[in-house]
Write an enzyme that holds these catalytic residues in place. Sequence first.
Site, PDB file in Angstrom:
ATOM      1  N   SER A 172      45.802  41.983  42.354  1.00  0.00           N
ATOM      2  CA  SER A 172      45.564  41.151  43.535  1.00  0.00           C
ATOM      3  C   SER A 172      45.766  39.687  43.171  1.00  0.00           C
ATOM      4  O   SER A 172      45.675  39.306  41.994  1.00  0.00           O
ATOM      5  CB  SER A 172      44.126  41.369  44.028  1.00  0.00           C
ATOM      6  N   TYR A 185      35.013  41.744  42.568  1.00  0.00           N
ATOM      7  CA  TYR A 185      36.408  42.121  42.810  1.00  0.00           C
ATOM      8  C   TYR A 185      37.361  41.259  41.983  1.00  0.00           C
ATOM      9  O   TYR A 185      38.259  41.777  41.314  1.00  0.00           O
ATOM     10  CB  TYR A 185      36.716  41.975  44.297  1.00  0.00           C
TER      11      TYR A 185
END
Length: 300
Positions: A172, A185
Amino acid sequence: MNFLVELVLFLPLMIIFYLECFVKLFIPKKRKSVTGEIVLITGAGHGIGRLTAYEFAKLKSKLVLWDINKHGLEETAAECRKLGAQAHSFVVDCSNREDIYNSAKKVKAEIGDISILVNNAGVVYTSDLFATQDSQIEKTFAVNVLAHFWTTKAFLPSMMKNNHGHIVTVASAAGLIGIPFLMAYCSSKFAAVGFHGALTEELDALEKTGIKTTCLCPNFINTGFIKNPSTNLGPTLEPEEVVNELMNGILTEKRMVLVPSLLKILYVFDRLLPQRYWEILKRKINVKFDAVVGYKAKEQ
Protein backbone atom coordinates in the site's frame (compact mmCIF):
# COMPACT_ATOMS: atom_id res chain seq x y z
CA MET A 1 36.83 8.12 2.30
CA ASN A 2 37.55 5.33 -0.23
CA PHE A 3 33.82 4.72 -0.54
CA LEU A 4 33.17 8.41 -1.29
CA VAL A 5 35.87 8.38 -3.98
CA GLU A 6 34.33 5.27 -5.56
CA LEU A 7 30.92 6.93 -5.40
CA VAL A 8 32.20 9.92 -7.38
CA LEU A 9 33.83 7.60 -9.93
CA PHE A 10 30.47 5.86 -10.43
CA LEU A 11 28.61 9.11 -11.22
CA PRO A 12 29.05 8.72 -15.00
CA LEU A 13 27.34 5.34 -14.73
CA MET A 14 24.40 6.95 -12.95
CA ILE A 15 23.99 9.43 -15.80
CA ILE A 16 24.10 6.60 -18.35
CA PHE A 17 21.49 4.60 -16.43
CA TYR A 18 19.22 7.64 -16.14
CA LEU A 19 19.43 8.10 -19.90
CA GLU A 20 18.68 4.40 -20.36
CA CYS A 21 15.56 4.71 -18.18
CA PHE A 22 14.43 7.76 -20.14
CA VAL A 23 14.79 5.96 -23.47
CA LYS A 24 12.88 2.93 -22.14
CA LEU A 25 9.90 5.18 -21.40
CA PHE A 26 9.26 5.26 -25.15
CA ILE A 27 9.87 1.56 -25.81
CA PRO A 28 7.01 -0.76 -24.76
CA LYS A 29 8.35 -3.60 -22.65
CA LYS A 30 7.55 -7.13 -23.80
CA ARG A 31 4.91 -8.86 -21.67
CA LYS A 32 5.71 -12.41 -20.63
CA SER A 33 3.32 -15.31 -21.13
CA VAL A 34 1.66 -16.83 -18.06
CA THR A 35 -0.35 -19.45 -19.97
CA GLY A 36 -0.30 -22.71 -18.03
CA GLU A 37 1.38 -21.18 -15.00
CA ILE A 38 -0.11 -22.23 -11.64
CA VAL A 39 -1.06 -18.99 -9.88
CA LEU A 40 -2.03 -18.85 -6.20
CA ILE A 41 -3.84 -15.73 -5.01
CA THR A 42 -4.66 -15.09 -1.35
CA GLY A 43 -7.68 -12.95 -0.53
CA ALA A 44 -9.25 -14.00 -3.83
CA GLY A 45 -12.85 -13.79 -2.64
CA HIS A 46 -13.28 -10.08 -3.30
CA GLY A 47 -11.69 -6.81 -4.42
CA ILE A 48 -8.18 -6.78 -5.86
CA GLY A 49 -7.70 -10.52 -5.36
CA ARG A 50 -10.87 -11.40 -7.26
CA LEU A 51 -10.16 -9.07 -10.20
CA THR A 52 -6.54 -10.28 -10.38
CA ALA A 53 -7.82 -13.85 -10.59
CA TYR A 54 -10.08 -12.87 -13.50
CA GLU A 55 -7.15 -11.35 -15.38
CA PHE A 56 -4.99 -14.45 -14.94
CA ALA A 57 -7.97 -16.59 -16.00
CA LYS A 58 -8.23 -14.59 -19.25
CA LEU A 59 -4.54 -15.36 -19.84
CA LYS A 60 -5.21 -19.12 -19.43
CA SER A 61 -3.33 -19.56 -16.17
CA LYS A 62 -4.33 -22.28 -13.73
CA LEU A 63 -5.83 -20.66 -10.61
CA VAL A 64 -5.50 -21.65 -6.97
CA LEU A 65 -7.70 -19.33 -4.92
CA TRP A 66 -7.48 -18.80 -1.15
CA ASP A 67 -9.82 -16.81 1.07
CA ILE A 68 -11.48 -17.14 4.46
CA ASN A 69 -14.84 -16.15 2.87
CA LYS A 70 -16.19 -19.37 1.29
CA HIS A 71 -19.09 -17.69 -0.53
CA GLY A 72 -16.95 -14.99 -2.15
CA LEU A 73 -14.27 -17.55 -2.98
CA GLU A 74 -16.70 -19.83 -4.79
CA GLU A 75 -18.08 -16.87 -6.78
CA THR A 76 -14.57 -15.96 -7.93
CA ALA A 77 -13.75 -19.56 -8.86
CA ALA A 78 -17.01 -19.94 -10.82
CA GLU A 79 -16.33 -16.80 -12.86
CA CYS A 80 -12.75 -17.91 -13.57
CA ARG A 81 -14.11 -21.19 -14.93
CA LYS A 82 -16.53 -19.26 -17.15
CA LEU A 83 -13.50 -17.43 -18.53
CA GLY A 84 -12.03 -20.79 -19.55
CA ALA A 85 -9.51 -21.34 -16.75
CA GLN A 86 -9.08 -24.15 -14.28
CA ALA A 87 -9.79 -22.82 -10.78
CA HIS A 88 -9.35 -24.56 -7.43
CA SER A 89 -10.64 -22.90 -4.26
CA PHE A 90 -9.46 -23.44 -0.69
CA VAL A 91 -10.95 -21.84 2.42
CA VAL A 92 -7.84 -20.64 4.26
CA ASP A 93 -7.38 -18.38 7.27
CA CYS A 94 -4.27 -16.36 6.40
CA SER A 95 -3.92 -15.22 10.02
CA ASN A 96 -3.22 -18.85 10.98
CA ARG A 97 0.25 -20.18 10.16
CA GLU A 98 -0.68 -23.85 10.50
CA ASP A 99 -3.72 -23.41 8.28
CA ILE A 100 -1.45 -21.88 5.63
CA TYR A 101 1.10 -24.69 5.85
CA ASN A 102 -1.54 -27.44 5.81
CA SER A 103 -3.34 -25.85 2.86
CA ALA A 104 -0.05 -25.47 1.01
CA LYS A 105 0.61 -29.20 1.39
CA LYS A 106 -2.83 -29.96 -0.08
CA VAL A 107 -2.19 -27.63 -3.01
CA LYS A 108 1.16 -29.21 -3.84
CA ALA A 109 -0.23 -32.74 -3.53
CA GLU A 110 -3.47 -32.18 -5.46
CA ILE A 111 -2.52 -29.53 -8.04
CA GLY A 112 1.25 -29.10 -8.28
CA ASP A 113 3.96 -26.54 -7.69
CA ILE A 114 2.97 -22.88 -7.58
CA SER A 115 4.93 -20.73 -10.03
CA ILE A 116 3.26 -17.36 -9.34
CA LEU A 117 2.32 -16.40 -5.78
CA VAL A 118 0.20 -13.31 -5.20
CA ASN A 119 0.19 -12.37 -1.51
CA ASN A 120 -2.89 -10.17 -1.53
CA ALA A 121 -4.94 -10.98 1.61
CA GLY A 122 -5.14 -8.05 4.00
CA VAL A 123 -7.08 -6.47 6.84
CA VAL A 124 -7.39 -2.85 7.97
CA TYR A 125 -8.73 -1.12 11.09
CA THR A 126 -9.26 2.64 10.87
CA SER A 127 -8.65 3.81 14.41
CA ASP A 128 -6.00 5.49 16.51
CA LEU A 129 -3.58 3.52 18.68
CA PHE A 130 -5.83 3.54 21.75
CA ALA A 131 -9.01 2.52 19.94
CA THR A 132 -7.27 -0.34 18.14
CA GLN A 133 -7.65 -3.52 20.16
CA ASP A 134 -4.57 -5.65 20.83
CA SER A 135 -6.15 -8.56 18.97
CA GLN A 136 -6.73 -6.30 15.95
CA ILE A 137 -3.07 -5.26 15.91
CA GLU A 138 -1.97 -8.88 16.08
CA LYS A 139 -4.35 -9.91 13.30
CA THR A 140 -3.20 -7.01 11.10
CA PHE A 141 0.39 -8.21 11.27
CA ALA A 142 -0.58 -11.88 10.98
CA VAL A 143 -2.47 -11.34 7.71
CA ASN A 144 -0.67 -8.37 6.16
CA VAL A 145 2.92 -9.52 6.57
CA LEU A 146 3.49 -12.74 8.53
CA ALA A 147 1.32 -14.67 6.08
CA HIS A 148 3.73 -13.58 3.34
CA PHE A 149 6.54 -15.38 5.16
CA TRP A 150 4.55 -18.60 5.56
CA THR A 151 3.26 -18.74 1.98
CA THR A 152 6.67 -17.89 0.56
CA LYS A 153 8.43 -20.49 2.71
CA ALA A 154 5.88 -23.05 1.50
CA PHE A 155 6.05 -22.33 -2.23
CA LEU A 156 9.46 -20.76 -2.90
CA PRO A 157 11.55 -23.99 -2.69
CA SER A 158 10.08 -25.41 -5.92
CA MET A 159 10.58 -22.04 -7.64
CA MET A 160 14.21 -22.05 -6.53
CA LYS A 161 14.68 -25.63 -7.72
CA ASN A 162 13.44 -24.63 -11.18
CA ASN A 163 14.86 -21.09 -11.03
CA HIS A 164 11.48 -19.94 -12.29
CA GLY A 165 8.64 -18.08 -10.59
CA HIS A 166 7.18 -14.79 -9.48
CA ILE A 167 6.26 -13.55 -6.00
CA VAL A 168 3.87 -10.60 -5.78
CA THR A 169 3.47 -8.52 -2.63
CA VAL A 170 0.31 -6.41 -2.43
CA ALA A 171 1.26 -3.60 -0.06
CA SER A 172 0.00 0.00 0.00
CA ALA A 173 0.97 3.65 -0.26
CA ALA A 174 0.57 3.41 3.53
CA GLY A 175 3.66 1.20 3.43
CA LEU A 176 5.70 4.10 2.04
CA ILE A 177 4.38 7.11 3.98
CA GLY A 178 2.87 7.06 7.48
CA ILE A 179 -0.81 8.01 7.88
CA PRO A 180 -2.54 8.90 11.17
CA PHE A 181 -5.28 6.55 12.43
CA LEU A 182 -3.84 3.70 10.38
CA MET A 183 -0.91 2.92 12.64
CA ALA A 184 -1.26 -0.87 12.68
CA TYR A 185 -2.01 -1.00 8.96
CA CYS A 186 0.85 1.32 8.01
CA SER A 187 3.31 -0.59 10.17
CA SER A 188 2.30 -3.91 8.62
CA LYS A 189 2.49 -2.52 5.09
CA PHE A 190 5.90 -0.93 5.75
CA ALA A 191 6.93 -4.44 6.80
CA ALA A 192 5.42 -5.90 3.63
CA VAL A 193 7.41 -3.46 1.47
CA GLY A 194 10.52 -4.40 3.47
CA PHE A 195 9.73 -8.07 2.94
CA HIS A 196 9.55 -7.51 -0.81
CA GLY A 197 12.82 -5.56 -0.86
CA ALA A 198 14.76 -8.05 1.26
CA LEU A 199 13.36 -11.06 -0.63
CA THR A 200 14.39 -9.46 -3.93
CA GLU A 201 17.93 -8.91 -2.66
CA GLU A 202 18.14 -12.42 -1.17
CA LEU A 203 17.11 -14.06 -4.43
CA ASP A 204 19.70 -11.94 -6.22
CA ALA A 205 22.39 -12.96 -3.71
CA LEU A 206 21.48 -16.62 -4.27
CA GLU A 207 21.67 -16.04 -8.06
CA LYS A 208 18.05 -17.10 -8.58
CA THR A 209 17.61 -14.69 -11.46
CA GLY A 210 14.64 -16.58 -12.88
CA ILE A 211 12.44 -15.73 -9.89
CA LYS A 212 10.92 -12.27 -10.21
CA THR A 213 9.30 -10.05 -7.57
CA THR A 214 6.71 -7.29 -7.79
CA CYS A 215 5.33 -5.03 -5.06
CA LEU A 216 2.09 -3.07 -5.47
CA CYS A 217 1.60 0.17 -3.50
CA PRO A 218 -1.73 1.83 -4.36
CA ASN A 219 -3.45 4.84 -2.82
CA PHE A 220 -7.02 4.52 -1.46
CA ILE A 221 -9.07 2.00 -3.47
CA ASN A 222 -12.84 1.97 -3.72
CA THR A 223 -13.33 -1.46 -2.09
CA GLY A 224 -15.32 -0.35 0.96
CA PHE A 225 -12.73 -1.30 3.56
CA ILE A 226 -11.96 2.34 4.39
CA LYS A 227 -15.02 4.55 4.74
CA ASN A 228 -15.22 7.89 2.91
CA PRO A 229 -11.55 8.20 1.89
CA SER A 230 -10.37 11.36 0.16
CA THR A 231 -7.10 13.04 -0.74
CA ASN A 232 -5.91 15.87 -2.96
CA LEU A 233 -3.75 13.36 -4.84
CA GLY A 234 -6.82 12.56 -6.92
CA PRO A 235 -10.05 10.57 -6.78
CA THR A 236 -10.29 7.26 -4.96
CA LEU A 237 -8.93 4.56 -7.25
CA GLU A 238 -11.23 2.02 -8.84
CA PRO A 239 -10.15 -1.62 -8.33
CA GLU A 240 -10.07 -2.27 -12.08
CA GLU A 241 -7.54 0.55 -12.57
CA VAL A 242 -5.27 -0.81 -9.85
CA VAL A 243 -5.45 -4.40 -11.13
CA ASN A 244 -4.63 -3.21 -14.65
CA GLU A 245 -1.45 -1.56 -13.30
CA LEU A 246 -0.63 -4.63 -11.19
CA MET A 247 -1.00 -7.05 -14.10
CA ASN A 248 1.12 -4.84 -16.32
CA GLY A 249 3.76 -4.78 -13.58
CA ILE A 250 3.72 -8.56 -13.22
CA LEU A 251 3.81 -9.28 -16.95
CA THR A 252 6.65 -6.80 -17.55
CA GLU A 253 8.43 -7.96 -14.37
CA LYS A 254 8.41 -4.54 -12.75
CA ARG A 255 9.66 -4.54 -9.17
CA MET A 256 7.63 -1.62 -7.78
CA VAL A 257 4.17 -0.57 -8.96
CA LEU A 258 2.95 2.70 -7.43
CA VAL A 259 -0.59 3.88 -8.22
CA PRO A 260 -1.03 6.73 -9.01
CA SER A 261 2.45 7.40 -10.37
CA LEU A 262 2.54 10.69 -8.39
CA LEU A 263 3.32 8.52 -5.35
CA LYS A 264 6.84 8.05 -6.72
CA ILE A 265 7.49 11.76 -6.28
CA LEU A 266 5.99 11.85 -2.79
CA TYR A 267 8.04 8.80 -1.80
CA VAL A 268 11.23 10.66 -2.76
CA PHE A 269 10.03 13.90 -1.13
CA ASP A 270 9.42 12.10 2.16
CA ARG A 271 13.13 11.35 2.32
CA LEU A 272 14.69 14.45 0.76
CA LEU A 273 12.58 17.47 1.70
CA PRO A 274 13.19 19.43 4.93
CA GLN A 275 10.85 18.16 7.64
CA ARG A 276 8.91 21.41 8.09
CA TYR A 277 8.31 21.74 4.32
CA TRP A 278 7.15 18.12 4.13
CA GLU A 279 4.71 18.73 6.99
CA ILE A 280 3.16 21.65 5.07
CA LEU A 281 2.96 19.52 1.93
CA LYS A 282 1.19 16.71 3.81
CA ARG A 283 -1.46 19.16 4.99
CA LYS A 284 -2.01 20.17 1.36
CA ILE A 285 -2.42 16.51 0.38
CA ASN A 286 -5.17 16.39 3.05
CA VAL A 287 -5.74 12.67 3.57
CA LYS A 288 -9.15 12.01 5.20
CA PHE A 289 -11.35 9.02 6.05
CA ASP A 290 -13.71 7.90 8.80
CA ALA A 291 -11.84 6.68 11.88
CA VAL A 292 -12.42 5.87 15.53
CA VAL A 293 -10.34 7.99 17.91
CA GLY A 294 -10.09 6.61 21.43
CA TYR A 295 -7.42 8.90 22.87
CA LYS A 296 -9.81 11.14 24.85
CA ALA A 297 -11.69 8.14 26.17
CA LYS A 298 -8.42 6.71 27.47
CA GLU A 299 -7.55 10.01 29.14
CA GLN A 300 -10.82 9.91 31.06
